[in-house]
Design a protein around this motif. Structure first.
Motif, PDB file in Angstrom:
ATOM      1  N   ARG A   1       1.033  -0.859  -0.364  1.00  0.00           N
ATOM      2  CA  ARG A   1       0.429   0.668   0.306  1.00  0.00           C
ATOM      3  C   ARG A   1       0.676   1.096  -0.460  1.00  0.00           C
ATOM      4  O   ARG A   1       0.605   2.009  -0.922  1.00  0.00           O
ATOM      5  CB  ARG A   1      -0.708   0.230   1.594  1.00  0.00           C
ATOM      6  CG  ARG A   1      -1.458   1.174   1.333  1.00  0.00           C
ATOM      7  CD  ARG A   1      -2.712   1.164   2.078  1.00  0.00           C
ATOM      8  NE  ARG A   1      -3.711   2.012   2.693  1.00  0.00           N
ATOM      9  CZ  ARG A   1      -3.567   3.434   3.635  1.00  0.00           C
ATOM     10  NH1 ARG A   1      -3.071   2.674   4.782  1.00  0.00           N
ATOM     11  NH2 ARG A   1      -4.260   4.456   3.721  1.00  0.00           N
TER      12      ARG A   1
ATOM     13  N   ARG B   1       2.544   7.101  -6.930  1.00  0.00           N
ATOM     14  CA  ARG B   1       1.053   7.353  -7.497  1.00  0.00           C
ATOM     15  C   ARG B   1       1.780   8.570  -8.574  1.00  0.00           C
ATOM     16  O   ARG B   1       0.934   8.799  -9.028  1.00  0.00           O
ATOM     17  CB  ARG B   1       0.170   7.486  -6.943  1.00  0.00           C
ATOM     18  CG  ARG B   1      -1.824   8.268  -7.653  1.00  0.00           C
ATOM     19  CD  ARG B   1      -2.759   8.273  -6.101  1.00  0.00           C
ATOM     20  NE  ARG B   1      -3.052   6.507  -5.226  1.00  0.00           N
ATOM     21  CZ  ARG B   1      -2.932   6.848  -4.489  1.00  0.00           C
ATOM     22  NH1 ARG B   1      -3.507   8.127  -3.421  1.00  0.00           N
ATOM     23  NH2 ARG B   1      -3.053   5.894  -3.533  1.00  0.00           N
ATOM     24  N   PRO B   2       2.044   9.832  -8.001  1.00  0.00           N
ATOM     25  CA  PRO B   2       2.141  11.057  -8.536  1.00  0.00           C
ATOM     26  C   PRO B   2       2.741  11.008 -10.434  1.00  0.00           C
ATOM     27  O   PRO B   2       2.903  11.685 -10.996  1.00  0.00           O
ATOM     28  CB  PRO B   2       3.055  11.813  -7.946  1.00  0.00           C
ATOM     29  CG  PRO B   2       3.713  10.922  -7.038  1.00  0.00           C
ATOM     30  CD  PRO B   2       2.929   9.711  -6.541  1.00  0.00           C
TER      31      PRO B   2
ATOM     32  N   LYS C   1       0.968   3.716  -2.767  1.00  0.00           N
ATOM     33  CA  LYS C   1       1.060   5.330  -2.430  1.00  0.00           C
ATOM     34  C   LYS C   1       2.477   6.516  -2.706  1.00  0.00           C
ATOM     35  O   LYS C   1       1.854   7.886  -3.833  1.00  0.00           O
ATOM     36  CB  LYS C   1       0.620   5.812  -0.804  1.00  0.00           C
ATOM     37  CG  LYS C   1      -0.551   4.816  -0.845  1.00  0.00           C
ATOM     38  CD  LYS C   1      -0.684   5.273   0.544  1.00  0.00           C
ATOM     39  CE  LYS C   1      -0.765   6.638   1.318  1.00  0.00           C
ATOM     40  NZ  LYS C   1      -1.710   7.119   3.218  1.00  0.00           N
ATOM     41  N   ARG C   2       2.921   5.937  -2.678  1.00  0.00           N
ATOM     42  CA  ARG C   2       4.810   6.697  -3.142  1.00  0.00           C
ATOM     43  C   ARG C   2       4.310   7.309  -4.708  1.00  0.00           C
ATOM     44  O   ARG C   2       4.834   8.280  -5.100  1.00  0.00           O
ATOM     45  CB  ARG C   2       5.411   5.739  -2.741  1.00  0.00           C
ATOM     46  CG  ARG C   2       7.224   6.277  -2.570  1.00  0.00           C
ATOM     47  CD  ARG C   2       8.252   5.616  -1.427  1.00  0.00           C
ATOM     48  NE  ARG C   2       8.164   4.448  -2.304  1.00  0.00           N
ATOM     49  CZ  ARG C   2       7.527   3.305  -1.980  1.00  0.00           C
ATOM     50  NH1 ARG C   2       7.149   3.082  -0.754  1.00  0.00           N
ATOM     51  NH2 ARG C   2       8.143   2.275  -2.404  1.00  0.00           N
TER      52      ARG C   2
END
Lengths: 658, 291
Positions: B21, B28-29, B25-26
């Motif tokens: 997870r 995603r950009p 999130k890390r």
């Protein structure tokens, strides 16, 4: 001989992938091994087939659902139903990619459709037990309630209250029949009949048709019961909302269960039993924090009784409401020389705007004779209420029995304020304000989310002290309760909001013990956010928190940062009577900035039973004490124990004052 | 980037859910390839009881990891779409659902680039957006894998309670996922990722007839043996896990054993058996007895 009631077949998804997408359904019903009887209908996704078939049988009923095709028919499902009692049961047919739900009940033909022995207090009292067993009632209501009531039941008043909205169910001189028609959540006698429900919308129709259809008319309906769950929703349909809804679920008093449909949502208890509840909604931009129901309260509310067509199964709800009266037990200065005594506090909120669901022309017609000049554009989509025509009248009971023969029942008005505007142009401006959906920026963008005269909120529509004729009026009945009336008929101009707080209690404490606490939400840590920070797209948190009927809100102004601790420092003064619990709740969403795609926050839910509340909080799930055991104060951390998409942790301080 | 697929899938088998997870999130950009995240999410929730005949109940960590992975897949699709069709930047911000909110709240505070990606990501939660893009030819840059990823996020998103479009029920999303897959398969019949997702989808919510089961296992078996080449990196691993998963759900021992052996060979040929494999093997032994 058991009775099987086949209520309805709902099509969630069809099996057929041909051009039409429809299934040619054949339902075969075979009782006790005999040749089946057959029913047929063409079904589409999102449609309901009201069956309403009653089948008596001895051992089993086998039901098969087929999709008839040109060459071979496809079996979509096959269920066998036995004699075991089943209430509001659902069977699923899901072969070959189809999804159908069959709603049915298996009853004892004689006893279950009636209530057996009937107890008037169980059926007509506030927070009545109805058909619940004592153990289930304790688990669901008694242990969670922050409302105590010493009630005087009037059968005549109860019947009179329901007569205008029960579709003739009250046409009887028999109290037993009346109760069977209003108070039985099982069987067809009380709930909204199948024929009273619309057939639904196909998925492709949903965006272009009204998703909520009034069950009978646009006239207001009243409902009342025990508040179980109150929170911000995370997803709404943007074309039919201007701001996110606030949802609250109510275990209806038994006398109101006829407002439910057979498909009502249910709470599951520890022993597996399920209890029906009514789900209700109102746009947050039109609903000040001060009016929002809180877990454990007794709530009475007036609004639009609709069937939600946007989802399967279709359910009834009050959506939206225009008047909410929420009651809880606390302490007030009604004793001699201002001594604090147990009181019941009623918080009354009345609002012209019920949100913006669209397709509300007939509501404007009913309330104002049509859309008034001055109201234009998207504000015409408001479900509006002329508060001058909707006086609210309710019974305010003391929380405890009369403590002595010399005790006198007293009341007081804590607050009475109104917002009135001079013209419909100004109403239009007010409705525009109610459409602001970004509370984080403060000021105008708070919309109608906060009622605070000192802070001039809502901005541009400062509340004023209510003039004498508009203040709550008390009529003492039998020396044992007050009938409270808030009547805005004599308002000098157009009322768009009314907010009042009243209390009622005996002037003596009697044998009861009143405790006082200050509960401080010191700070909150965003342990885990859905989006870690602005570099990844940045979200806000809309976090609502409170204790025993009091709410506050925290709306981040510049994105939420994962791992950061924020100072809140918000203190609530709480009074409890005897073993009344301290109920701490929070809820909220990580807001993406639009009406959909948002993420619910994990929730803190602490119900600390009395009288030793501090010890109870220490022992609660998710609580980590930071201070040694003490009878006067507790500092602790409290983590969310109800999972969401995030994790957060409060630092709380609870000081006992008396 | 295809190496990324293999890497994430391996991590989905051997690592703990919170780590996966955090990675989702890390990344995603900057992620541009949606498929690795979508199928890694799928692995996190494989065998869910919410699928027909599932065999395990999801933990909160599983759910959280899957949601984050699916969200990253959606964001990656939005990035790839904007790169291929820059005009989508303005179109997304002009969409009626976005337009009324772009001047206040989180959207207003973002710089223009992230704002457009976020807006498009939100619109992609509505399956009708993807169907529309498919019909308008805006997935022309895609070999089918991005569309497969979107179908995964819709169809399995309902298992994990992933936010969806504003008007869609779970069932509608389910139907739309099938439509997305059908459209993409018509265009890219040979894309192994699409074949895999379509087969897995077919085994998930339907109780297949015996012949259909045979066909599904044959497809998965074939995909499990594909070369770990540039165009098919990670497919063998995913197909192998799907063999185990479908075998457990449909009560077939042979594909389970074949899948377990293949997964072991792909992710951990030496050393201790990863915990997830031990769980799978344990379930199989419970169902069929120790071999």
């Amino acid at each position: 001989m058991p009775l099987l009631i086949l209520k309805a077949l709902e099509c969630v998804a069809t099996e057929d992938t041909d051009a039409t997408g429809s299934d040619e359904c054949r339902l075969e019903i075979a009782r006790d091994g005999a040749a089946p009887s057959v029913r047929m209908r063409t079904m589409d996704g999102g449609k309901r087939w009201n069956l309403d078939l009653h089948v008596t049988f001895e051992q089993t009923v086998r039901i098969k659902l087929w999709d008839e095709d040109v060459v071979f028919d496809d079996l979509l499902g096959d269920v066998t139903i036995g004699t075991q009692r089943r209430l509001r049961e659902a069977a699923t047919f899901d072969r070959d990619g189809a999804e159908y739900v069959l709603w049915y009940e298996v009853l004892d033909a004689v006893s279950d459709t009636q209530l057996g022995s009937v107890n008037v207090r169980d059926m007509l009292a506030r927070l009545g037990r109805g058909v619940l067993s004592v153990a289930r009632y304790d688990e669901l209501i008694a242990g969670q309630s922050i409302y105590r009531c010493s009630e005087v039941i009037s059968v005549r008043d109860t019947m009179r209250l329901h007569a205008p909205q029960d579709r003739g169910k009250g046409n009887t001189t028999s109290l037993r029949t009346w109760i069977e028609r209003h108070c039985n959540p099982w069987g067809d006698g009380a709930v909204v009949p199948l024929t009273g429900l619309p057939e639904g919308l196909e998925a492709k129709q949903v965006p272009f048709n009204p998703s909520w259809r009034p069950l009978e008319s646009e006239r207001s309906r009243v409902a009342a019961g025990f508040q179980i769950f109150s929170r911000s929703t995370d997803t709404d349909y943007p074309f039919r909302h201007e701001t996110m809804d606030w949802n609250w679920d109510i275990i209806l008093d038994p006398a109101f269960t006829y407002l439910l449909a057979y498909s009502a949502k249910r709470v599951k208890l520890g022993d597996g039993a399920q209890v029906a509840y009514l789900h209700n909604e109102l746009e947050q931009g039109s609903l000040p924090l001060q009016w929002r129901p809180f877990g454990g309260e007794y709530v009475t509310f007036f609004g639009r009784h609709v069937c939600d067509l946007g989802h399967m199964p279709m359910r009834t709800e009050i959506h939206p409401a225009h008047t909410i009266v929420r009651e809880h037990t606390t302490a007030g200065p009604l004793g001699a020389a201002g001594q604090l005594v147990p009181v019941n506090r009623a918080i009354i909120g009345m609002g012209l705007s019920g949100g913006f669901p669209h397709d509300v022309g007939s509501r404007w017609q009913n309330e104002f004779g049509g859309v008034p000049d001055g109201i234009s554009g998207d504000t015409t989509e408001c479900w509006a209420t002329d508060l001058r025509d909707h006086p609210v009248r309710f019974k305010l009971f003391p929380p405890v029995p009369r403590p002595s023969s010399s005790a006198v029942l007293r009341s007081r008005i804590v607050l009475a304020e109104t917002i009135q505007v001079a013209s419909f142009d100004a109403v239009d401006d007010f409705l525009e304000l109610c459409q602001n959906d970004d509370p984080a920026d403060g000021g105008e963008d708070l919309g109608f989310r906060v009622w605070n005269r000192e802070r001039n909120l809502p901005r541009g529509f400062r509340p004023e002290a209510a003039a004498a004729p508009l203040r709550p009026r008390f009529e003492l009945r039998d020396g044992r309760y007050f009938e409270v009336t808030v009547d805005l008929r004599s308002a000098a101009s157009i009322p768009v909001g009314c907010y009042a707080i009243v209390e009622c209690g005996w002037d003596q404490v009697g044998p009861h013990q009143v405790r006082s606490y200050d509960v401080t939400f010191e700070r909150v840590t965003a342990v885990d956010t859905y989006v870690p920070g602005p570099q990844l797209g940045g979200d806000d948190w809309h976090l609502y928190y409170g204790v025993n009927g009091q709410w506050n809100a925290w709306w981040t102004e510049n994105f939420i940062d994962q791992g950061r601790t924020y100072d809140i420092d918000s203190t609530f003064r709480v009074f409890t009577v005897d073993d009344q619990p301290i109920v701490i709740r929070d809820c909220g969403i990580e807001w993406e900035g639009v009406d959909f795609g948002n993420h619910t926050l994990d929730r803190v839910e602490i119900t600390a039973t009395g009288p030793d509340h501090l010890a109870s909080i220490r022992a609660s799930d998710g609580v980590t004490p930071l201070s040694p055991p003490s009878s006067t104060s507790l500092r602790c951390k409290a983590r969310g124990t109800v999972p969401g998409y995030t994790e957060h942790e409060w630092t709380l301080r609870i000081d006992r004052r008396s | 980037m295809n190496g990324g697929l293999r890497e994430i899938l391996t991590e989905a088998v051997v690592a703990e859910a919170p780590a996966l997870r955090a990675r989702a999130k890390r990344e995603r950009p900057s992620a541009m390839q949606p498929l690795p995240y979508a199928v890694a999410g799928l692995l996190q929730i494989s065998g869910s009881v919410d699928e027909t005949g599932g065999y395990r109940r999801l933990t909160h960590d599983d759910l959280q990891a899957c949601r984050a992975l699916f969200q990253t897949a959606v964001t990656a699709t939005a990035r790839a779409l904007v790169k291929a069709h820059p005009e989508l930047t303005n179109e997304a911000l002009a969409h009626p659902w976005i337009a009324q909110n772009r001047d206040s709240g989180p959207l207003a505070r973002l710089a223009s680039g992230p704002r457009a990606i976020k807006a498009l990501s939100l619109l992609l939660l509505d399956s009708a957006t993807v169907r529309g893009f498919q019909q308008e030819g805006r997935f022309g840059w895609d070999d089918g894998s991005a569309q497969a990823a979107m179908a995964v996020t819709y169809a399995w998103g309902k298992v994990v309670g992933q936010p969806r479009g504003a008007v869609e029920s779970a069932a509608e999303v389910h139907q739309q996922a099938k439509a997305v897959l059908s459209f993409a398969l018509a265009e890219h019949e040979e894309t192994s990722a699409l074949q895999l997702v379509a087969t897995r989808h077919a085994t998930a919510w339907r109780w297949l007839q015996s012949k259909e089961q045979d066909a599904a296992f044959a497809t998965l078996g074939r995909l499990a043996k594909v070369e770990d080449a540039e165009a098919t990196a990670g497919i063998a691993l995913l197909a192998s896990t799907a063999l185990v998963d479908a075998g457990l759900r449909l009560r077939r021992r042979q594909p389970i054993d074949a899948g377990l052996a293949r997964v072991r060979a792909l992710v951990a040929p030496e050393g201790a058996e990863p915990p997830r494999l031990r769980v799978w093997r344990g379930w199989a032994d419970t169902l069929f007895g120790v071999v």
